[in-house]
Design a protein around this motif. Structure first.
Motif, PDB file in Angstrom:
ATOM      1  N   HIS A 131       0.946  -1.211   0.161  1.00 43.77           N
ATOM      2  CA  HIS A 131       0.008   0.074   0.039  1.00 43.77           C
ATOM      3  C   HIS A 131       0.874   1.213   0.162  1.00 43.77           C
ATOM      4  CE1 HIS A 131       0.993  -0.622   4.281  1.00 43.77           C
ATOM      5  NE2 HIS A 131       0.466   0.575   4.506  1.00 43.77           N
TER       6      HIS A 131
ATOM      7  N   ASP B 131       5.845   4.548   5.488  1.00 46.33           N
ATOM      8  CA  ASP B 131       6.665   3.610   5.956  1.00 46.33           C
ATOM      9  C   ASP B 131       6.720   2.230   5.177  1.00 46.33           C
ATOM     10  OD1 ASP B 131       4.013   3.323   6.434  1.00 46.33           O
ATOM     11  OD2 ASP B 131       4.298   2.000   8.495  1.00 46.33           O
ATOM     12  N   HIS B 132       6.319   2.416   3.838  1.00 44.25           N
ATOM     13  CA  HIS B 132       6.466   1.239   3.209  1.00 44.25           C
ATOM     14  C   HIS B 132       7.015   1.405   1.794  1.00 44.25           C
ATOM     15  CE1 HIS B 132       4.164  -1.546   5.841  1.00 44.25           C
ATOM     16  NE2 HIS B 132       3.604  -0.393   6.340  1.00 44.25           N
TER      17      HIS B 132
ATOM     18  N   ASP C 214      -0.376  -3.883   6.064  1.00 40.05           N
ATOM     19  CA  ASP C 214      -0.751  -3.660   7.170  1.00 40.05           C
ATOM     20  C   ASP C 214      -2.364  -3.953   7.314  1.00 40.05           C
ATOM     21  OD1 ASP C 214       1.652  -2.418   7.891  1.00 40.05           O
ATOM     22  OD2 ASP C 214       0.943  -0.080   7.531  1.00 40.05           O
TER      23      ASP C 214
ATOM     24  N   HIS D 133       4.646  -5.030  10.106  1.00 41.63           N
ATOM     25  CA  HIS D 133       5.290  -4.561  11.344  1.00 41.63           C
ATOM     26  C   HIS D 133       5.525  -5.598  12.576  1.00 41.63           C
ATOM     27  CE1 HIS D 133       4.838  -0.426  10.117  1.00 41.63           C
ATOM     28  NE2 HIS D 133       3.765  -0.753   9.609  1.00 41.63           N
TER      29      HIS D 133
HETATM   30 ZN   LIG Z   1       3.046   0.556   8.187  1.00 38.44          ZN
END
Ligand SMILES: [Zn+2]
Ligand SMILES: [Zn+2]
Length: 273
Positions: A67, A71-72, A175, A214
């Motif tokens: 997505h 953070d990805h 996520d 995560h």
């Molecule tokens: Zn994330």
């Protein structure tokens, strides 16, 4: 587990499959076949992801994002292009995965890094302005005697996908069914729209090993069941929720949990069957 660049720790989780842990904060996964490699997510952009990947494989690497959150998507600049679901190319996600968002996230991580955690280095200069390429619905990546299928699971973002290796019985969930499921961000769907995808992942995980974006990566059936159960409970019992702003069910100290806003729970009052 070995640390390659002071930021990325590598763990072999299955044959020709590695979890690349970025400072204990976020996971990427590298899968190799006979002719190609697939990098699932690129972390927040700290360290030198590409070197870590090249230590593991010489094969040509295709990058795919579960997505479009920073953070990805932060490390996409190490590669000329990345694949993403077209729904996650909408402006809301472009802002959330922009260079500025990545920089703010890395700075925040540097300041909040707990004792013992590798402190993020300065934001690295990347060689590429990576080109976004839209995934087709239910796309398959052929890595040479290894097929990886995408599965659309809208929820955490509209274009969230999971990836499945049917032969090796592996599932990568991004996520979309985390122990703390974030449904409060701009661009999250309603919880009602999330539920069919959450149920789909739970069914698939019953005879596959599931890995998330995560923590340690490993996701238990029990946690996934509980997360789906929490969503069903929230949607089925209007009295349970309420209030303004960001809410957490059952509460901020209990895991699994769902973080949401009451107005983003549902479109109507019927829980989908
Ligand atoms: Zn994330
Ligand atoms: Zn996310």
């Amino acid at each position: 587990m070995s640390v390659q660049d002071g930021v990325h720790a590598v763990e072999e989780i299955a044959k020709n499959t590695w979890r690349i842990d970025e400072s204990g904060f976020v996971n990427c996964y590298l899968l190799t076949g006979k002719t190609g490699a697939l990098l699932i997510d690129t972390g927040a952009g700290a360290g030198r992801l590409r070197e870590t990947v090249e230590d593991l494989t010489d094969l040509p690497v295709t990058v795919v994002l579960t997505h479009g959150h920073c953070d990805h998507a932060g490390g996409t600049g190490w590669y000329p292009a990345y694949r993403i679901h077209p729904a996650d190319r909408a402006p809301v996600y472009r802002i959330m995965s922009s260079g500025l968002a990545v920089k703010a996230l890395l700075n925040g991580m540097k300041n909040k890094a707990p004792a013992g955690m590798t402190v993020m280095p300065e934001f690295p200069k990347k060689p590429f302005r990576a080109k976004a390429v839209s995934l087709s619905e239910e796309q398959c990546f052929d890595l040479g005697e290894r097929l990886i299928h995408t599965i659309s699971v809208p929820g955490h973002t509209r274009g969230s996908i999971a990836l499945e290796d049917e032969k090796q019985k592996l599932l990568f969930t991004g996520d979309d069914i985390n122990v703390s499921l974030w449904m409060q961000l701009p661009g999250c769907t309603t919880l009602q729209e999330w539920l069919p995808g959450g149920r789909k992942l739970l069914i698939l995980a019953k005879d596959r090993e599931a890995f998330g974006g995560h923590g340690s990566g490993r996701q238990s059936i029990r946690q996934m069941e509980q997360t789906v159960g929490l969503a069903e409970k929230l949607l089925g019992s209007p009295g349970l929720y309420g209030g303004r702003g960001t809410l957490t069910y059952p509460d901020a100290e209990t895991f699994p949990q769902i973080v949401y806003r009451s107005r983003t729970l549902r479109k109507n009052r019927t829980v989908p069957a």
